[in-house]
Design a protein around this motif. Structure first.
Motif, short mmCIF file in Angstrom:
data_model
loop_
_atom_site.label_atom_id
_atom_site.label_comp_id
_atom_site.label_asym_id
_atom_site.label_seq_id
_atom_site.Cartn_x
_atom_site.Cartn_y
_atom_site.Cartn_z
N CYS A 164 0.82 -1.18 0.14
CA CYS A 164 0.10 -0.01 -0.01
C CYS A 164 0.89 1.25 -0.07
N ILE A 165 0.25 2.31 -0.46
CA ILE A 165 0.92 3.70 -0.40
C ILE A 165 0.16 4.28 0.49
N CYS A 166 0.90 5.34 1.46
CA CYS A 166 0.24 6.18 2.57
C CYS A 166 0.78 7.70 2.34
N PHE A 167 -0.17 8.40 2.38
CA PHE A 167 -0.48 10.00 2.45
C PHE A 167 -0.88 10.52 3.65
N TYR A 174 -8.77 13.10 -7.32
CA TYR A 174 -8.32 12.13 -8.28
C TYR A 174 -7.69 10.84 -7.55
N ALA A 175 -8.47 10.48 -6.41
CA ALA A 175 -7.86 9.16 -5.90
C ALA A 175 -7.90 7.87 -6.72
N ASP A 176 -8.89 7.71 -7.51
CA ASP A 176 -8.84 6.85 -8.47
C ASP A 176 -7.87 6.97 -9.38
N LEU A 177 -7.28 7.93 -9.94
CA LEU A 177 -6.39 7.77 -10.68
C LEU A 177 -4.99 7.48 -10.05
N ALA A 178 -4.90 8.07 -8.81
CA ALA A 178 -3.67 7.62 -7.74
C ALA A 178 -3.63 6.20 -7.80
N ARG A 179 -4.91 5.52 -7.56
CA ARG A 179 -4.75 4.17 -7.34
C ARG A 179 -4.10 3.38 -8.79
N GLU A 180 -4.60 3.93 -9.87
CA GLU A 180 -4.21 3.23 -11.05
C GLU A 180 -2.94 3.46 -11.31
N LEU A 181 -2.34 4.57 -10.96
CA LEU A 181 -0.91 4.85 -11.19
C LEU A 181 -0.01 4.17 -10.51
N GLU A 185 -3.13 -0.20 -3.35
CA GLU A 185 -3.98 0.52 -2.60
C GLU A 185 -3.26 1.69 -2.16
N VAL A 186 -4.17 2.81 -1.95
CA VAL A 186 -3.61 4.07 -1.52
C VAL A 186 -4.43 4.58 -0.51
N ARG A 187 -3.65 4.71 0.77
CA ARG A 187 -4.50 5.29 1.74
C ARG A 187 -4.16 6.71 2.35
N CYS A 193 4.30 9.19 5.24
CA CYS A 193 4.17 9.25 3.70
C CYS A 193 5.12 8.18 3.39
N GLY A 194 4.72 7.36 2.53
CA GLY A 194 5.57 6.45 1.89
C GLY A 194 4.94 5.02 1.24
#
Length: 341
Positions: A164-167, A174-181, A185-187, A193-194
């Motif tokens: 997972c990515i954590c911010f 644009y959270a859906d775009l972040a998950r695609e790129l 999973e992006v939290r 951060c990391g």
């Protein structure tokens, strides 16, 4: 308040400029004014932090793309990171590659530092902010984390997927775009951060390992570090002395003696870089305060003492000025977020 200055490889600035062009909009006036489209290749550019911030914001405004930082991070590949990228690519293990990043990331950017920490069966690669990014914080952190995540995927050949990515900010539109790129999973709203990955990946051999090439790349990184140390501005030198000092921070008089300067000369040279002794001390205290509160190893009175405050109330007032919340409220939020992640 005077603005901070920092060095950034021209390659990174070109990535920002090229992304604006790729989106078929004219370069913002700040890009033209600072001649970002005419910087010599292979150089390092010294930028005022507020100029950098404004230029990034101008790029977001000109393109109308709130996810601009992600788009810049997506187009940066291993050759964007100079000899550091080359060294990580030729490392024997991921552990060795991460150690190189921790040691030499400053040759690429002074905006963040990187470190890793064990968390059960996972390892967290954590990015700590070194400079106050303010209004472009989210865009810059997204760009950095995505480009390093892409570097991770490249050197591991996809053999150890990021969990997972954590911010540490709220989910954007644009959270859906972040998950695609990020392709994982992006939290959002996290205490750090990391990104996290399986602990067993640290010791797995990397397919592209080459000991001879690795040593050559490390030597090049070492030369770059020495050159940066020799060429570093007085703000960076004073910051390093304060961070390395065990015990009370050196006064202006003591710091000047360490550099074989008079206090008046050191003060003048800091002013020429747009800062002062007091501002550097304030920034170092801010950085260390956040780190102490995140780790939770010291009480708030102990942190105040470590940072050289005469009493806890003075530290509390300073922290509220930095973060707009009290140290206790900040630490409580960090603990709650960590428990929920």
């Amino acid at each position: 308040m005077h603005t901070l200055q920092f060095a950034l490889p021209v390659q990174y600035i070109r990535q920002i400029t090229d992304q604006v062009r790729r989106m078929n909009v004219p370069l913002p006036a700040s890009f033209v004014r600072n001649r970002w489209d005419a910087l010599p290749a292979g150089e390092v550019q010294v930028l005022a932090l507020d100029v950098f911030e404004q230029s990034v914001q101008d790029a977001i405004d000109a393109t109308g793309e709130p996810a601009f930082g992600l788009l810049v991070g997506e187009r940066m590949r291993i050759n964007s990171h100079g000899m550091l990228g080359y060294a990580t690519m030729n490392s024997a293990t991921l552990s060795e590659a991460i150690a190189l990043m921790e040691q030499y990331l400053l040759t690429r950017t002074r905006l963040v530092a990187v470190r890793h920490q064990a968390k059960g069966a996972q390892v967290q690669l954590v990015f700590d902010e070194l400079l106050p990014l303010r209004k472009v914080r989210q865009s810059v952190l997204e760009a950095i984390v995505l480009t390093i995540k892409n570097l991770y995927d490249y050197i591991t050949s996809g053999g150890a997927s990021v969990a997972c990515i954590c911010f540490p900010f709220e989910a954007p539109c644009y959270a859906d775009l972040a998950r695609e790129l990020f392709n994982c999973e992006v939290r959002y709203g996290q205490s750090w951060c990391g990104f996290a990955f399986p602990a067993e990946a640290l010791t797995a051999p990397l397919a592209m390992a080459d000991p001879t090439t690795l040593q050559q790349a490390i030597q090049a990184c070492q030369r770059e570090m020495h050159r940066m140390s020799a060429d570093a501005g007085w703000t960076a030198k004073l910051t390093r002395v304060m961070l390395e000092k065990q015990g009370p921070f050196p006064s202006l008089n003591v710091a000047a003696r360490l550099f074989n300067l008079t206090p008046r000369t050191l003060h003048r040279r800091l002013l020429e870089e747009g800062t002062s002794y007091r501002e550097v001390l304030d920034q170092v205290r801010h950085m260390l305060a956040l780190e102490h509160l995140k780790t939770g190893k010291l009480s708030i009175p102990e942190i105040a003492y470590q940072l050289g405050y005469t009493d806890t109330a003075n530290f509390r007032r300073a922290f509220i000025r930095w973060q707009a919340v009290s140290p206790a409220a900040y630490q409580s939020a960090q603990t709650e977020s960590a428990n929920n992640s």
